[in-house]
Design a protein around this motif. Structure first.
Motif, PDB file in Angstrom:
ATOM      1  N   PHE A   1      66.337  89.516 -12.782  1.00  0.00           N
ATOM      2  CA  PHE A   1      67.076  91.133 -13.382  1.00  0.00           C
ATOM      3  C   PHE A   1      67.865  90.641 -14.560  1.00  0.00           C
ATOM      4  O   PHE A   1      69.080  90.164 -13.570  1.00  0.00           O
ATOM      5  CB  PHE A   1      67.649  92.147 -12.233  1.00  0.00           C
ATOM      6  CG  PHE A   1      67.648  93.536 -12.576  1.00  0.00           C
ATOM      7  CD1 PHE A   1      66.966  94.434 -12.906  1.00  0.00           C
ATOM      8  CD2 PHE A   1      69.322  94.393 -13.004  1.00  0.00           C
ATOM      9  CE1 PHE A   1      67.369  95.773 -14.003  1.00  0.00           C
ATOM     10  CE2 PHE A   1      69.423  95.283 -13.782  1.00  0.00           C
ATOM     11  CZ  PHE A   1      68.934  95.835 -13.846  1.00  0.00           C
ATOM     12  N   LYS A   2      68.565  91.228 -15.585  1.00  0.00           N
ATOM     13  CA  LYS A   2      69.549  91.363 -16.328  1.00  0.00           C
ATOM     14  C   LYS A   2      70.687  92.302 -16.281  1.00  0.00           C
ATOM     15  O   LYS A   2      69.950  93.280 -16.508  1.00  0.00           O
ATOM     16  CB  LYS A   2      69.338  90.189 -17.991  1.00  0.00           C
ATOM     17  CG  LYS A   2      70.209  90.441 -19.324  1.00  0.00           C
ATOM     18  CD  LYS A   2      70.833  88.203 -18.877  1.00  0.00           C
ATOM     19  CE  LYS A   2      71.790  88.439 -20.234  1.00  0.00           C
ATOM     20  NZ  LYS A   2      73.131  88.523 -19.565  1.00  0.00           N
ATOM     21  N   VAL A   3      71.791  91.624 -16.125  1.00  0.00           N
ATOM     22  CA  VAL A   3      72.694  92.211 -15.500  1.00  0.00           C
ATOM     23  C   VAL A   3      73.156  93.222 -17.233  1.00  0.00           C
ATOM     24  O   VAL A   3      73.667  91.618 -18.017  1.00  0.00           O
ATOM     25  CB  VAL A   3      74.062  92.012 -14.700  1.00  0.00           C
ATOM     26  CG1 VAL A   3      74.782  92.883 -14.741  1.00  0.00           C
ATOM     27  CG2 VAL A   3      72.755  92.126 -13.536  1.00  0.00           C
ATOM     28  N   ASN A   4      73.120  93.905 -17.357  1.00  0.00           N
ATOM     29  CA  ASN A   4      74.116  93.838 -19.362  1.00  0.00           C
ATOM     30  C   ASN A   4      74.932  94.688 -18.205  1.00  0.00           C
ATOM     31  O   ASN A   4      76.116  95.915 -18.158  1.00  0.00           O
ATOM     32  CB  ASN A   4      73.689  95.460 -19.152  1.00  0.00           C
ATOM     33  CG  ASN A   4      73.911  96.224 -20.627  1.00  0.00           C
ATOM     34  OD1 ASN A   4      75.247  95.754 -21.143  1.00  0.00           O
ATOM     35  ND2 ASN A   4      73.220  97.434 -21.195  1.00  0.00           N
TER      36      ASN A   4
ATOM     37  N   ILE B   1      87.475  92.619 -15.605  1.00  0.00           N
ATOM     38  CA  ILE B   1      87.650  91.492 -14.225  1.00  0.00           C
ATOM     39  C   ILE B   1      86.531  89.556 -14.966  1.00  0.00           C
ATOM     40  O   ILE B   1      85.348  90.394 -15.255  1.00  0.00           O
ATOM     41  CB  ILE B   1      86.980  91.646 -13.153  1.00  0.00           C
ATOM     42  CG1 ILE B   1      87.156  90.877 -12.252  1.00  0.00           C
ATOM     43  CG2 ILE B   1      86.025  92.360 -13.331  1.00  0.00           C
ATOM     44  CD1 ILE B   1      87.380  91.067 -10.567  1.00  0.00           C
ATOM     45  N   ASP B   2      87.181  89.444 -15.861  1.00  0.00           N
ATOM     46  CA  ASP B   2      86.635  88.356 -16.129  1.00  0.00           C
ATOM     47  C   ASP B   2      86.216  86.994 -15.114  1.00  0.00           C
ATOM     48  O   ASP B   2      87.499  86.169 -14.722  1.00  0.00           O
ATOM     49  CB  ASP B   2      87.326  87.607 -17.234  1.00  0.00           C
ATOM     50  CG  ASP B   2      86.127  86.892 -18.027  1.00  0.00           C
ATOM     51  OD1 ASP B   2      85.156  86.307 -17.808  1.00  0.00           O
ATOM     52  OD2 ASP B   2      86.920  86.261 -18.932  1.00  0.00           O
ATOM     53  N   CYS B   3      85.807  87.285 -13.685  1.00  0.00           N
ATOM     54  CA  CYS B   3      85.456  86.212 -12.908  1.00  0.00           C
ATOM     55  C   CYS B   3      84.986  85.048 -12.743  1.00  0.00           C
ATOM     56  O   CYS B   3      83.421  85.621 -12.799  1.00  0.00           O
ATOM     57  CB  CYS B   3      86.458  86.864 -11.501  1.00  0.00           C
ATOM     58  SG  CYS B   3      86.108  86.206 -10.103  1.00  0.00           S
ATOM     59  N   ASP B   4      84.588  83.604 -11.758  1.00  0.00           N
ATOM     60  CA  ASP B   4      83.730  83.226 -11.739  1.00  0.00           C
ATOM     61  C   ASP B   4      83.191  83.934 -10.779  1.00  0.00           C
ATOM     62  O   ASP B   4      81.746  83.063 -11.084  1.00  0.00           O
ATOM     63  CB  ASP B   4      84.502  81.490 -11.355  1.00  0.00           C
ATOM     64  CG  ASP B   4      84.804  80.704 -12.372  1.00  0.00           C
ATOM     65  OD1 ASP B   4      84.500  81.120 -13.382  1.00  0.00           O
ATOM     66  OD2 ASP B   4      85.162  79.895 -12.397  1.00  0.00           O
ATOM     67  N   HIS B   5      83.390  84.481  -9.701  1.00  0.00           N
ATOM     68  CA  HIS B   5      82.579  84.972  -8.536  1.00  0.00           C
ATOM     69  C   HIS B   5      81.378  86.056  -9.204  1.00  0.00           C
ATOM     70  O   HIS B   5      81.050  85.854  -8.552  1.00  0.00           O
ATOM     71  CB  HIS B   5      83.371  85.873  -7.760  1.00  0.00           C
ATOM     72  CG  HIS B   5      84.485  85.054  -6.598  1.00  0.00           C
ATOM     73  ND1 HIS B   5      84.242  84.081  -6.138  1.00  0.00           N
ATOM     74  CD2 HIS B   5      85.738  84.812  -7.202  1.00  0.00           C
ATOM     75  CE1 HIS B   5      84.893  83.157  -5.866  1.00  0.00           C
ATOM     76  NE2 HIS B   5      85.270  83.342  -6.254  1.00  0.00           N
TER      77      HIS B   5
ATOM     78  N   LEU C   1      77.634  86.009 -10.068  1.00  0.00           N
ATOM     79  CA  LEU C   1      76.593  87.274  -9.111  1.00  0.00           C
ATOM     80  C   LEU C   1      75.454  87.937 -10.035  1.00  0.00           C
ATOM     81  O   LEU C   1      74.639  87.493  -9.846  1.00  0.00           O
ATOM     82  CB  LEU C   1      77.286  88.831  -9.138  1.00  0.00           C
ATOM     83  CG  LEU C   1      76.672  89.704  -8.039  1.00  0.00           C
ATOM     84  CD1 LEU C   1      76.620  89.618  -7.143  1.00  0.00           C
ATOM     85  CD2 LEU C   1      77.816  90.969  -8.453  1.00  0.00           C
ATOM     86  N   SER C   2      75.937  87.515 -11.436  1.00  0.00           N
ATOM     87  CA  SER C   2      75.133  87.976 -12.150  1.00  0.00           C
ATOM     88  C   SER C   2      74.537  87.040 -12.566  1.00  0.00           C
ATOM     89  O   SER C   2      72.741  86.596 -12.497  1.00  0.00           O
ATOM     90  CB  SER C   2      75.979  88.169 -13.980  1.00  0.00           C
ATOM     91  OG  SER C   2      76.806  89.094 -14.003  1.00  0.00           O
ATOM     92  N   GLU C   3      74.524  85.688 -11.990  1.00  0.00           N
ATOM     93  CA  GLU C   3      73.608  84.773 -11.879  1.00  0.00           C
ATOM     94  C   GLU C   3      71.823  84.764 -11.156  1.00  0.00           C
ATOM     95  O   GLU C   3      70.648  84.350 -11.884  1.00  0.00           O
ATOM     96  CB  GLU C   3      74.536  82.846 -12.356  1.00  0.00           C
ATOM     97  CG  GLU C   3      74.832  82.690 -13.465  1.00  0.00           C
ATOM     98  CD  GLU C   3      76.188  81.576 -13.443  1.00  0.00           C
ATOM     99  OE1 GLU C   3      76.045  80.858 -12.706  1.00  0.00           O
ATOM    100  OE2 GLU C   3      76.448  81.638 -14.291  1.00  0.00           O
TER     101      GLU C   3
END
Length: 137
Positions: free
Chosen positions: A118-121, A100-104, A108-110
């Motif tokens: 926290f940096k999501v892996n 899933i390559d989605c702007d949402h 969320l990661s940003e």
């Protein structure tokens, strides 16, 4: 061509070649064993599992574990890193892995990084649920 470090046998070379040919598809160890057998490669299941775990440890395969923790599927990571920037959805009914390559999801990661430090892996981020096809059944 990358090869399994320390492992130069024909069987292991055939495992890696089959993984490269998978085109990013996910598969189980049993499916890999069956594919190897169909190609005429005689190899023990233990050798396949050991090779898969080594590749995971080297960062060449991703391992996705089922919700129950009893089974796993694997995905080969191409030399360019492949799908390291998006999330994955795993259907708990059929085992299908969806990229899933989605702007949402990027947002969320940003948000998690900016608000929580926290940096999501994304290589290890899997959301479990039921895919559209299984819900329709």
């Amino acid at each position: 061509m990358r090869t399994l470090e320390g492992y130069k046998t024909k069987q292991r070379a055939e495992i890696e070649e089959l993984l490269k040919e998978s085109g990013g598809r996910h598969f189980t160890a049993d499916e890999l064993c069956l594919s190897l057998t169909q190609k005429g490669t005689v190899i023990g299941r233990t050798t396949v599992y050991r090779c898969l775990e080594r590749l995971c440890g080297e960062g060449r395969l991703r391992k996705y574990v089922s919700e129950s923790g009893k089974s796993a599927c694997y995905q080969y990571i191409p030399e360019d890193g492949g799908c390291s920037e998006h999330f994955h959805l795993l259907c708990t009914d059929c085992g299908r892995l969806i990229h899933i390559d989605c702007d949402h999801m990027k947002a969320l990661s940003e948000h998690i990084m900016s608000e929580h430090g926290f940096k999501v892996n994304n290589l290890k981020t899997v959301l479990y649920g039921v895919c559209e096809e299984c819900r329709k059944k």
